[in-house]
Design an enzyme around this catalytic site. Structure first.
Site, PDB file in Angstrom:
ATOM      1  CE1 TYR A 156      -3.938   1.931   0.189  1.00 26.09           C
ATOM      2  CE2 TYR A 156      -3.351   2.524   2.429  1.00 26.09           C
ATOM      3  CZ  TYR A 156      -4.155   2.690   1.327  1.00 26.09           C
ATOM      4  OH  TYR A 156      -5.181   3.581   1.365  1.00 26.09           O
ATOM      5  NE  ARG A 211      -6.358  11.572  -5.531  1.00 25.92           N
ATOM      6  CZ  ARG A 211      -6.785  11.077  -4.377  1.00 25.92           C
ATOM      7  NH1 ARG A 211      -7.630  11.740  -3.648  1.00 25.92           N
ATOM      8  NH2 ARG A 211      -6.395   9.890  -3.930  1.00 25.92           N
ATOM      9  CE  LYS A 261      -7.872   2.296   0.490  1.00 27.71           C
ATOM     10  NZ  LYS A 261      -8.143   3.703   0.231  1.00 27.71           N
ATOM     11  CD  GLU A 287      -8.785   4.003  -2.998  1.00 23.45           C
ATOM     12  OE1 GLU A 287      -9.657   3.823  -2.136  1.00 23.45           O
ATOM     13  OE2 GLU A 287      -7.697   4.553  -2.762  1.00 23.45           O
ATOM     14  CG  ASP A 288      -6.776   7.022  -5.178  1.00 22.79           C
ATOM     15  OD1 ASP A 288      -7.217   7.567  -4.147  1.00 22.79           O
ATOM     16  OD2 ASP A 288      -5.640   6.536  -5.244  1.00 22.79           O
ATOM     17  CG  ASP A 335     -10.923   4.614   2.266  1.00 25.15           C
ATOM     18  OD1 ASP A 335     -11.451   4.597   3.386  1.00 25.15           O
ATOM     19  OD2 ASP A 335      -9.704   4.511   2.076  1.00 25.15           O
ATOM     20  CG  ASP A 336      -9.866   8.515  -1.963  1.00 24.75           C
ATOM     21  OD1 ASP A 336      -8.843   7.976  -1.523  1.00 24.75           O
ATOM     22  OD2 ASP A 336     -10.414   8.163  -3.022  1.00 24.75           O
ATOM     23  CG  ASN A 346      -0.512   8.768   1.957  1.00 22.51           C
ATOM     24  OD1 ASN A 346       0.319   8.853   2.826  1.00 22.51           O
ATOM     25  ND2 ASN A 346      -1.753   8.371   2.177  1.00 22.51           N
TER      26      ASN A 346
HETATM   27  P1  NAD Z   1      -7.834  16.186  -3.899  1.00 25.59           P
HETATM   28  O1  NAD Z   1      -7.245  16.262  -5.240  1.00 25.59           O
HETATM   29  O2  NAD Z   1      -9.286  16.007  -3.741  1.00 25.59           O
HETATM   30  O3  NAD Z   1      -7.441  17.494  -3.058  1.00 25.59           O
HETATM   31  C1  NAD Z   1      -6.208  18.129  -3.075  1.00 25.59           C
HETATM   32  C2  NAD Z   1      -6.456  19.575  -2.686  1.00 25.59           C
HETATM   33  O4  NAD Z   1      -5.229  20.224  -2.484  1.00 25.59           O
HETATM   34  C3  NAD Z   1      -7.213  20.373  -3.733  1.00 25.59           C
HETATM   35  O5  NAD Z   1      -8.236  21.090  -3.103  1.00 25.59           O
HETATM   36  C4  NAD Z   1      -6.170  21.330  -4.269  1.00 25.59           C
HETATM   37  O6  NAD Z   1      -6.747  22.574  -4.634  1.00 25.59           O
HETATM   38  C5  NAD Z   1      -5.288  21.518  -3.065  1.00 25.59           C
HETATM   39  N1  NAD Z   1      -3.943  21.987  -3.387  1.00 25.59           N
HETATM   40  C6  NAD Z   1      -3.178  21.655  -4.440  1.00 25.59           C
HETATM   41  N2  NAD Z   1      -2.013  22.337  -4.388  1.00 25.59           N
HETATM   42  C7  NAD Z   1      -2.052  23.070  -3.274  1.00 25.59           C
HETATM   43  C8  NAD Z   1      -1.159  23.989  -2.677  1.00 25.59           C
HETATM   44  N3  NAD Z   1       0.019  24.263  -3.218  1.00 25.59           N
HETATM   45  N4  NAD Z   1      -1.524  24.593  -1.531  1.00 25.59           N
HETATM   46  C9  NAD Z   1      -2.714  24.311  -0.980  1.00 25.59           C
HETATM   47  N5  NAD Z   1      -3.601  23.459  -1.500  1.00 25.59           N
HETATM   48  C10 NAD Z   1      -3.276  22.845  -2.636  1.00 25.59           C
HETATM   49  O7  NAD Z   1      -7.093  15.020  -3.151  1.00 25.59           O
HETATM   50  P2  NAD Z   1      -7.500  14.318  -1.773  1.00 25.59           P
HETATM   51  O8  NAD Z   1      -8.232  13.071  -2.009  1.00 25.59           O
HETATM   52  O9  NAD Z   1      -8.111  15.316  -0.883  1.00 25.59           O
HETATM   53  O10 NAD Z   1      -6.072  13.890  -1.249  1.00 25.59           O
HETATM   54  C11 NAD Z   1      -5.090  14.847  -0.938  1.00 25.59           C
HETATM   55  C12 NAD Z   1      -3.881  14.148  -0.352  1.00 25.59           C
HETATM   56  O11 NAD Z   1      -4.276  13.499   0.841  1.00 25.59           O
HETATM   57  C13 NAD Z   1      -3.256  13.076  -1.242  1.00 25.59           C
HETATM   58  O12 NAD Z   1      -1.859  13.144  -1.130  1.00 25.59           O
HETATM   59  C14 NAD Z   1      -3.732  11.781  -0.651  1.00 25.59           C
HETATM   60  O13 NAD Z   1      -2.806  10.743  -0.828  1.00 25.59           O
HETATM   61  C15 NAD Z   1      -3.822  12.162   0.798  1.00 25.59           C
HETATM   62  N6  NAD Z   1      -4.764  11.304   1.513  1.00 25.59           N
HETATM   63  C16 NAD Z   1      -4.300  10.681   2.618  1.00 25.59           C
HETATM   64  C17 NAD Z   1      -5.132   9.839   3.312  1.00 25.59           C
HETATM   65  C18 NAD Z   1      -4.660   9.162   4.555  1.00 25.59           C
HETATM   66  O14 NAD Z   1      -5.291   8.211   4.984  1.00 25.59           O
HETATM   67  N7  NAD Z   1      -3.615   9.603   5.170  1.00 25.59           N
HETATM   68  C19 NAD Z   1      -6.422   9.622   2.864  1.00 25.59           C
HETATM   69  C20 NAD Z   1      -6.880  10.306   1.733  1.00 25.59           C
HETATM   70  C21 NAD Z   1      -6.016  11.146   1.068  1.00 25.59           C
END
Ligand code: NAD
Length: 551
Positions: free
Chosen positions: A106, A158, A176, A247-248, A270-271, A410
């Protein structure tokens, strides 16, 4: 189709399968661990060397070679090959060495594996359903030889924080589902990874000679929606009651699809929802340390996408449960996106950000937002590495005794800060959680053990609870229950070393408890027909797949 009556139960080696047919089926094969009696029963005499190994000896043999590998991608490929040969052995190793293996199957290594998917591709796993299958998806799904209980589906647009990887995003549903099995004991035969291939808008990925998907730009609009609708309907027709995890998917589809299907099909994203529950659980743990009420928190998110708004929604619900109005609760959460603080006067805001667009003068960036709003917590879900700078962390430490800092993006390269940075720039006072794993950090003689605020604590239990209870839909209440359950499993010893989550080797216990709590919640609210709350835990534990071979 091979039926599995309930999760984890089923004939390990059906009597109608024999010889090489058994050895070549990863769900049946046990290699040199087949007993003498099995070798007679399944026609394996002569097809295996004479000595019968224990599964533990097989695992030691695998690990002795595996641990000599230094490149994480080579390790991923070796694990994948084992998964394709002998699933019991693969899952027993995952369960017994989850700290070592989870980062490989993962995040973060699966991200690299998706980027190199075409290069390391050996055997397909799961189903690739392309836009060319339109009108025929039910028949395509019937090619799957098992009775799916849970589908993880992506369209690859994504992938983690890595963007559009098209069909190469398949590594994520596969990874997953491996965790659904390892962490929650959902039988591998019930797990179906699916990639909906509607094209790919990333030229570099699509034009790679090793690319495995359709070589066209993404189909969008009504055609896309009709395709997803056909898939969702066909999945229910072919596998009645199957749980579907989105997912994604990119923002513009993720929110819409969740809203469209969550009331009709046992489905979740899940996201959005799993991340929310894991983050809320981490917040509950942090507040056990600070002894502050949830309703006094002010939270600034870096990122305003699926994770950020999902977490903010669940935090707001938790505050409402503690007596706040929804409006006041939402006002405790602020978003910063790539254009700065999300404020009411902005005209460029996507629909999902509007609930958190509050009255405020424009602020250009995170540091400005931290200075202006003086949050108690910052949560990084921006997918942009290094954005929790020294200045941001020092500022948080200036007005908070124990600043809450969650760098959840991530893979590791995208983490807003490292664990070391979080502790160093706050004088060791940060209450820290990370999306990808970080090693313990020793600062001024004190050792901190950061744990992953990763949805892998939540989704396996949610999936198990949903399958076990045959819930019709997956409610918000189930996610709230999962957050409370996870937080309750964090011990005082965990908190004393700065860990906001239980140790990963407890994950099967965590998942069983979450499954029991969520199945119980589903039963009590009348959306599930099985698993009464009172007996949920033992009922669920009985259903869990056990990969370890009895001696
Ligand atoms: P997403 O694409 O929906 O959201 C990303 C957001 O970040 C968008 O709103 C975008 O406008 C913003 N962004 C981009 N560049 C930026 C910057 N320079 N400054 C501020 N904001 C900025 O993606 P998501 O699903 O929300 O996921 C975001 C991150 O969170 C990914 O890296 C994902 O791997 C991680 N994530 C982690 C977990 C976990 O369990 N730890 C779970 C879900 C997502």
């Amino acid at each position: 189709m091979h039926k599995v009556d309930s999760i984890g139960v089923g004939d390990r080696t059906p009597k109608d399968r024999r010889g090489l047919d058994v050895l070549r089926d990863p769900l049946l094969n046990r290699g040199t661990a087949f007993t003498d009696a099995d070798r007679d029963a399944y026609g394996l005499r002569g097809l295996l060397p004479a000595h019968v190994h224990t599964q533990k000896e097989q695992a030691d043999r695998f690990l002795s070679t595996f641990r000599k590998l230094t490149d994480p991608l080579d390790k991923f490929v070796a694990l994948n090959a084992l998964h394709d040969r002998n699933e019991d052995l693969f899952f027993s190793i995952l369960v017994d060495h989850i700290d070592e293996m989870q980062p490989l199957v993962y995040t973060p290594v699966v991200g690299l594996a998706c980027q190199k998917f075409g290069q390391v591709f050996q055997r397909p796993r799961g189903m690739f359903i392309s836009i060319k299958d339109r009108g025929n998806i039910a028949n395509v799904l019937r090619n799957w030889p098992y009775d799916a209980g849970i589908i993880v589906v992506t369209d690859g647009e994504r992938i983690l924080g890595l963007g559009d990887l098209g069909a190469h995003g398949m590594g994520i549903p596969v990874g997953k589902l491996s965790l659904y099995t390892a962490c929650a004991g959902i039988h591998p035969r019930l797990c179906l990874p699916v990639t909906l291939d509607v094209g790919c808008n990333n030229d570099a990925v699509r034009n790679d000679p090793f690319y495995v998907g359709l070589r066209q730009k993404r189909v969008t609009g009504q055609e896309y929606d009709d395709f997803v609708e056909e898939f969702m309907t066909a999945a229910q027709e072919v596998f009645p009651g199957v749980v579907i995890q989105f997912e994604d998917f990119a923002n513009h589809n993720a929110f819409r699809l969740l809203e469209k299907y969550r009331g009709r099909i046992a489905s979740f994203n899940d996201d959005i929802q799993g991340t929310a529950a894991v983050a809320l659980a981490g917040l509950f743990s942090a507040l056990r340390i600070t002894s502050e009420p949830l309703t006094d928190q002010r939270i600034v998110f870096l990122g305003a996408g699926e994770a950020a708004t999902g977490i903010a929604d669940l935090i707001a619900s938790a505050m409402v449960a503690q007596g706040m109005t929804l409006e006041a609760a939402r006002k405790t959460c602020w978003l910063v996106d790539s254009k700065g603080l999300v404020v009411k006067s902005r005209t460029d805001l996507a629909h999902h950000k509007l609930n958190y667009a509050h009255e405020h003068a424009p602020v250009a960036d995170l540091l400005g937002a931290v200075k202006a709003l003086k949050p108690t917590a910052i949560i990084g879900v921006s997918a942009v590495g290094g954005t929790f700078t020294k200045e941001v962390l020092e500022e948080m430490a200036r007005f908070n005794k124990r600043p809450i800092v969650f760098a959840l993006s991530n893979p590791t390269s995208q983490a807003e800060c490292t664990a070391e940075e979080a502790y160093r720039h706050t004088g060791g006072r940060a209450l820290f959680a990370c999306g990808s794993p970080f090693d313990p950090v020793t600062l001024n003689g004190q050792t901190f053990v950061p744990r992953q605020g990763n949805n892998s604590y939540i989704f396996p239990g949610i999936g198990l609870g949903a399958i076990a209870s045959k819930t019709k839909v997956i409610s918000d209440e189930m996610f709230m229950k999962s957050a409370h359950t996870l937080a309750q499993l964090v011990t005082e010893a965990d908190l004393a070393q700065g860990s906001l989550y239980p140790a990963l080797p407890r994950i099967r216990e965590v998942s069983a408890q979450i499954a029991a709590a969520t199945a119980g919640a589903a039963y009590e609210s009348g959306i599930a027909g099985r698993i009464a709350a009172a007996s949920a835990l033992p009922d669920i534990e009985k259903l869990m797949y056990e990969p370890h071979q009895r001696a």
